[in-house]
Write an enzyme that holds these catalytic residues in place. Sequence first.
Site, mmCIF file in Angstrom:
data_model
loop_
_atom_site.group_PDB
_atom_site.id
_atom_site.type_symbol
_atom_site.label_atom_id
_atom_site.label_comp_id
_atom_site.label_asym_id
_atom_site.label_seq_id
_atom_site.Cartn_x
_atom_site.Cartn_y
_atom_site.Cartn_z
ATOM 1 C CB ALA A 72 -7.772 -19.986 15.645
ATOM 2 C CG ASN A 140 -15.232 -26.078 11.630
ATOM 3 O OD1 ASN A 140 -14.697 -26.820 11.092
ATOM 4 N ND2 ASN A 140 -16.793 -25.502 10.166
ATOM 5 C CD GLN A 168 -15.429 -24.839 16.138
ATOM 6 O OE1 GLN A 168 -16.100 -24.792 17.952
ATOM 7 N NE2 GLN A 168 -15.475 -24.952 15.781
ATOM 8 C CB SER A 185 -9.911 -19.512 18.708
ATOM 9 O OG SER A 185 -10.435 -18.627 18.220
ATOM 10 C CG HIS A 187 -14.035 -16.539 19.756
ATOM 11 N ND1 HIS A 187 -15.347 -16.934 18.438
ATOM 12 C CD2 HIS A 187 -13.159 -16.854 19.117
ATOM 13 C CE1 HIS A 187 -14.788 -17.341 17.535
ATOM 14 N NE2 HIS A 187 -13.702 -17.301 17.278
ATOM 15 C CB THR A 222 1.854 -3.836 20.960
ATOM 16 O OG1 THR A 222 2.466 -3.658 20.627
ATOM 17 C CG2 THR A 222 2.056 -3.842 22.752
ATOM 18 C CB CYS A 304 -17.569 -20.078 7.899
ATOM 19 S SG CYS A 304 -16.639 -20.445 9.428
HETATM 20 N N1 PLP Z 1 -10.545 -23.779 12.599
HETATM 21 C C1 PLP Z 1 -11.698 -24.454 13.345
HETATM 22 C C2 PLP Z 1 -11.538 -25.499 13.592
HETATM 23 C C3 PLP Z 1 -12.922 -22.911 13.570
HETATM 24 O O1 PLP Z 1 -14.179 -23.382 13.957
HETATM 25 C C4 PLP Z 1 -12.719 -22.358 13.700
HETATM 26 C C5 PLP Z 1 -13.505 -20.844 14.030
HETATM 27 O O2 PLP Z 1 -15.092 -20.738 12.986
HETATM 28 C C6 PLP Z 1 -10.993 -21.264 13.041
HETATM 29 C C7 PLP Z 1 -10.501 -22.621 12.592
HETATM 30 C C8 PLP Z 1 -11.184 -19.855 13.218
HETATM 31 O O3 PLP Z 1 -11.096 -19.906 14.742
HETATM 32 P P1 PLP Z 1 -10.737 -17.670 14.276
HETATM 33 O O4 PLP Z 1 -11.705 -17.169 14.613
HETATM 34 O O5 PLP Z 1 -10.115 -17.699 16.346
HETATM 35 O O6 PLP Z 1 -9.602 -17.094 13.680
#
Ligand code: PLP
Length: 357
Positions: A72, A140, A168, A185, A187, A222, A304
């Site tokens: 993301a 998040n 999120q 994203s 994951h 790729t 983070c």
């Molecule tokens: N945006 C938000 C709100 C997120 O919580 C996160 C990941 O913690 C990201 C962006 C970044 O996602 P990615 O881990 O796929 O780069």
Amino acid sequence: MIYLDCQATTPLAPEALDAMLPLLGGPDSSLFANPHSPHRMGRQAAAVVELARERVAMLFPAGGRVAFTGSACEAINLAIRGSYRGGRVAISAIEHAAVLETAEALGDPLVIPVDAEGIADPRVNLPGETGLVCLMQVNNEIGTVQPVDALAERAHQAGALVLCDAVQGAGKFAPPQHADMIAVSAHKLYGPKGIGALWVRDGVELTPQITGGLQEGLRSGTLNPALCAGFGVAARLAVEGMEADRAHARALWDRALELFDGWTVNGSQTQRNHANLSIRKDGLDVARLMSDCREVMFSAGSACASGSGKTSHVLSAIGLAPAQAKSTIRLGWGRYTSMEELEAAAERLNYAASQQG
Ligand code: PLP
């Protein structure tokens, strides 16, 4: 071990894993080919990617295209840098670093404040030079749901595009209908790590940021069919099971409020993702709590910011003093979290917190 950090990442859904395994492709497999090769095996791999793209598209409104990215963060960089034509970028005060730092790299962003509940004001005044407005769907750190469509209307009146970081929110809530670009994203919705996507509304032109063949149209590199397939299955499951996932999260939330009586909840209790509980206790030493509760996976504020020693900009934006922000923990549950796990985690956390007093 009890995993309560579903905003940082989620486990892979077993159905997504099953879809991925045959695509990892040893020499005996016919599925290891480059999906961008025109031969028969390449076309088979491309078909896997295109099926996945259709499934991932279920996360978005109609009327746009989906480009796979490596994360993301990459999707957000592509959206912000790729749409930048001068002018100013406006961002909410609680955006993820992927948006915040990218907007800052392009100049001095206009910051849209949030109230004490952690909700951005969609009636904000946007100066005429605003080219792009960024508002996340769900925060998040504190889980609050943002008025993306209302702000998008305002932004469009001012002639600006809108990017929604839906990392999120995707698969948990219906997508915003009026954003021009939406980043997600895999994951965070029980898909694999290392793959994200950017949805771009038809008619919105972006300048690619990674050149070298432009296999994805907007992006070079790729594609990995196994990651795409896992993402596709995870997206389909999330959309089809949205109500069940939400009901499960809500049941855990209701119980969590009883279990964490005596803690203060950060952010709106109603306009939110009920799988995210950000709570604080005056004087709590979060580092000590983490070391006393090693069997419980949770986060200090946001993953983070954890360990960085910096006060969370999100908790500051809702008006918390640095000491209150530093006494905050975030618990995040999901589809595979049981009530028993939540109760056991609460017992440990509450006991360890009580020992500090
Ligand atoms: N945006 C938000 C709100 C997120 O919580 C996160 C990941 O913690 C990201 C962006 C970044 O996602 P990615 O881990 O796929 O780069």
